[in-house]
Design an enzyme around this catalytic site. Structure first.
Site: not given
Lengths: 553, 553
Positions: A195, A366
């Protein structure tokens, strides 16, 4: 693990070079495993489009190999394209409990719940997908029950992190499986897909718990009602709002359909812990004194039709924002939404509400640069493929990988459809596969494309003029018209002269064509279009779409 | 100073509750003084609109009182509406040298340079405007030659700060007149109107010089060509690029019309100091080795048609971005432009350029909270009116004023058209005056309004269907059609069935109307519209605009 020289192909059908519509594919000679099927919100130039999903033509062409789809978590950019996918490829879906709960609601709406094979997994599951085998590890993110995937392929282990951060003080004690990740890394990872969303952000992302502390602080001081707006799917954050409400003796009402749905599903499945009776209907909560009220709502992105925005405009059926309310916008604007959120904040201040927004009441889901490096160090991959991000994020993630020792030539920056081919332990760029955007507009899937969008763009800029004339079949004289009807061009009342002159010009152009014996319709139409277009541009510097319609009777 | 009980009115025709189209008005019984005449870029929902300027109906109705317009500085949000203003109100324009230079270019373009009385001022000027008298003080901002205004009115001194920051190390030694501001404050300020842009930002705004240091740092390391993109009007920043180019032996070429213009004007007027021969034409500079090249360009906002964006897309006639170039985007995105800038950054990285962007190579031109407090403390106003900002900024500026001792009841938060009336030294809200947006689309001024915009919005979402039928005058039978032409709705080839069915439906509806002797055209048209609209929504969940055209011959 069976080693062979068959080779493995890794690619994205969505999610690289963009934020959204994630879909990653790992393919061996015999088998294809798909990870995630997300949607993306339309770009500004995709006028009228509701959402965008990946083009899965390649998978349909190889349908006999597709063994299943693994969903890493329940966000729209990972599950929003799943119904469309399953309608075309009826393969088993593997997901954790909450993710499956959210998926099932979607499949039900799409009318394909019963014919879809759903397989419940948890982070200890092992599943077999043809020759491949998948295991999982828990990661932290802004929704519960997220997993990363470790796929055993003929070439070696390929790891897909899912969306992740490392939260050292997670809500509900959902710790990330760091030990398991380290173990996977020690076994040897051939390729890591990780990611990249926050690859440009230095340091560590804050813990979700810090938002809870900020929320409690607001609760301890707010004199009247409290409105909390956040992403419906952020169950951890909703849990913290519930906890604060309990502590400060407030009841909660929920405004906004998606919030109602998610709260219901996560309560039913045991992901949201709330005492009985804490949730009230809007009309019940309105009977309570202001200092006992919490309104939990959608609309943290300032979307025009969302609950918060409508409440702020006094346009919501059930609830208003009132002077003295304290509004917490517990989210940051998704890029492109900054202005909408600012407008909502302005509107709330104008009403006389207090507004708390910005970084104190939000953390990202994130991981930032240190967390991305940590993941790389845990996995120690031979090859690295940054995923889930715009190009600049992928690029920066590549730089981070180099910094922790991945050789530059082992890092692959992909566009959708680019492939990495690994054979005999050696990776290189492989043949490109078909990829693209499928645009969804209302019920239409794929019936809007570039030409339609270009027309919408033109129409939106300067409107349209329809010119209608009826000609005689016998002798080509004008029987009726020209009539000029415009929409989105000018105020007709203020522009009578302009339109009258336009009318004369059309008559003149047609008459001239007739005299010159031009009577092919396409030539007639083009002559009208050109003459009128030139005139209008001279007079107005605008280029409305011109639609000449010539009828013959 | 003459004191009397005549009263003074203070209001904005643009600039409060918004960023842009600044226009502030101070009116005594006899005289009106206008400060600034700016433009605003259109909001997302203003489809096809090029720019927005203030509605000056109120001033036109009181034209005999308007003594002149003072322009505080040369930014578009302060001068962009001036040509329109002067076409309707031919009054003297007062501005400093650079500001006047930029204004004159505009007036020339509008063909009104010669008939406009332009008065050059500097920070020492004193001008008489009817019973009122204006003096000025120099402030720092992101363009040279900015002033604030101190207006002596029958009621007392009213101060307008213009856009300002306090830069302790300004470029070209253009120091702010702090001593003069303190002097004005000591004389007694009745009302202060002050720039609120950065009222939400704590601390001090950085010095422009810090950007110069960052630029030099990039110049010292860049291996190849350097591209610097910034606001054309930021002459100080351009000066620092020139200085860096001199120091590192590079030549400069300028790409982008507005940048060429501003550099020319500021060189001519002595605001930009550059050695002879440092500026080269694009084709000359392309003969130099990469390490001697600087490309100075517009496009720092990622605007689709701007120089930088076109160079990044290889769509610029004269210049490309090449692998190995270092691109400095020395600006932050204006709210709403974030995505465009990100896209440009992505595009540049894809080419293989290095990109430097973000806070290291940009500082704001507007003072932060400490500077706003400093201004308030220097001016010590009796009444405070925060201007130049969205509502939340005005509100926060009001809070800052309270913090430094202005009583809450002496602070006025205005919308455009709200007035503050000061009589006998006492201020209160006065009667509202007419204000509004004038939309400019091409050459059209004010001929596009809500209905046209609503149509453009509709057209942009789902397109349009034009339905044409020719009926017989005698018996109402259909002679020709129905023909259905669509634009921006669906791909016609993929939707033949849908459109065929739509066609049948129109015939059927019309036939039924005829049978029932409905022959008023508006009823016929509405029947077609309703039936077709319903059918299309059922089938597609879209609501295209439907334009039935019925001709009779």
């Amino acid at each position: 693990m069976s080693k062979s020289n068959q080779g493995v192909l890794i690619f994205a059908l969505g999610g690289v070079g963009e934020i959204g519509k994630n879909m990653y594919v790992i393919q061996s000679d015999e088998d294809i495993v798909v990870i995630d099927a997300g949607l993306k919100f339309p770009e500004e130039e995709m006028l009228g489009i509701d959402m965008v999903i990946p083009d899965i033509t390649y998978l349909e062409e190889n349908r006999e190999k597709v063994r299943g789809i693994i969903i890493t978590h329940g966000h729209e950019d990972h599950i929003g394209g799943l119904s469309f996918f399953l309608k075309h490829l009826n393969v088993p879906v593997y997901a954790t409990k909450l993710t499956l709960g959210l998926i099932e609601a979607k499949l039900k709406e799409a009318g394909i719940l019963n014919e879809t094979k759903r397989v419940l997994i948890n982070s200890d599951s092992e599943i077999t997908l043809g020759q491949m085998r998948a295991t999982f590890f828990r990661v932290n993110h802004s929704i519960p029950d997220c997993v990363g995937v470790c796929l055993e392929t003929p070439e070696g282990y390929i790891v897909h992190t899912g969306d992740f951060k490392f939260d050292q003080t997670p809500i509900n004690n959902q710790y990330a499986d760091i030990a398991k990740m380290a173990e996977i890394g020690d076994r040897g990872v051939l390729a890591l897909l990780s990611d990249s969303t926050n690859a440009e952000r230095p340091g560590f992302t804050g813990s979700e718990r810090s938002v809870g502390a900020a929320i409690k602080d607001v609760f301890s001081k707010a004199p009247g009602r409290i409105v909390v707006s956040t992403f419906a799917s952020n169950v951890h954050r909703i849990q913290q709002v519930v906890d604060a409400a309990v502590e400060f003796n407030r009841k909660i009402t929920i405004i906004g359909r998606s919030m109602v749905n998610v709260v219901q599903i996560s309560k039913d499945l045991g992901y949201l812990h709330a005492p009985d009776g804490i949730f009230l209907e809007p009309d019940e909560i309105n009977k309570l004194p202001a200092e006992q009220v919490v309104i939990l709502s959608t609309g943290s992105q300032g979307e025009t039709m969302s609950a918060l925005t409508r409440m702020a405009r006094s346009a919501h059926r059930k609830m208003d924002i009132l002077p003295g309310d304290t509004v917490i916008i517990a989210a940051t604007p998704i890029p492109g939404n900054e202005k909408f959120v600012s407008r909502t904040v302005d509107q709330l201040y104008r009403i006389g509400a207090d507004v708390i927004y910005g970084s104190s009441v939000h953390v990202s889901g994130h991981g930032s640069q240190e967390e991305l490096r940590l993941m790389l160090n845990l996995m120690k991959p031979k090859y690295f493929i940054p995923i889930h991000g715009e190009y600049r994020m992928l690029r920066m993630h590549g730089i981070l990988a180099e910094q922790v020792g991945v050789p530059a030539e082992n890092i692959f920056l992909l566009d959708n459809g680019d492939t990495v081919e690994i054979t005999g332990g050696k990776a290189r760029y492989g043949p490109k596969v078909h990829s693209g955007n499928v645009l969804i507009d209302g019920l239409g899937v794929g019936d809007v494309g570039n030409i339609v969008l270009r027309d919408r763009k033109l129409l939106s800029q300067d409107g349209i003029l329809v010119v209608v004339v009826t000609l005689s079949k016998q002798n080509g004289t004008i029987l009726s018209g020209p009539d000029i009807i415009s929409r989105g061009f000018v105020y007709v009342r203020e522009s009578e002269e302009l339109l009258d002159e336009a009318n004369r010009l059309v008559t003149q152009t047609l008459t001239k064509c007739m005299e010159e014996n031009v009577n092919e319709w396409s030539s007639l139409k083009n002559s009208v279009k050109d003459a009128l277009g030139r005139y209008l541009y001279e007079q107005t510097r605008r280029r409305p779409m011109i639609l000449p319609i010539i009828m013959e009777v």
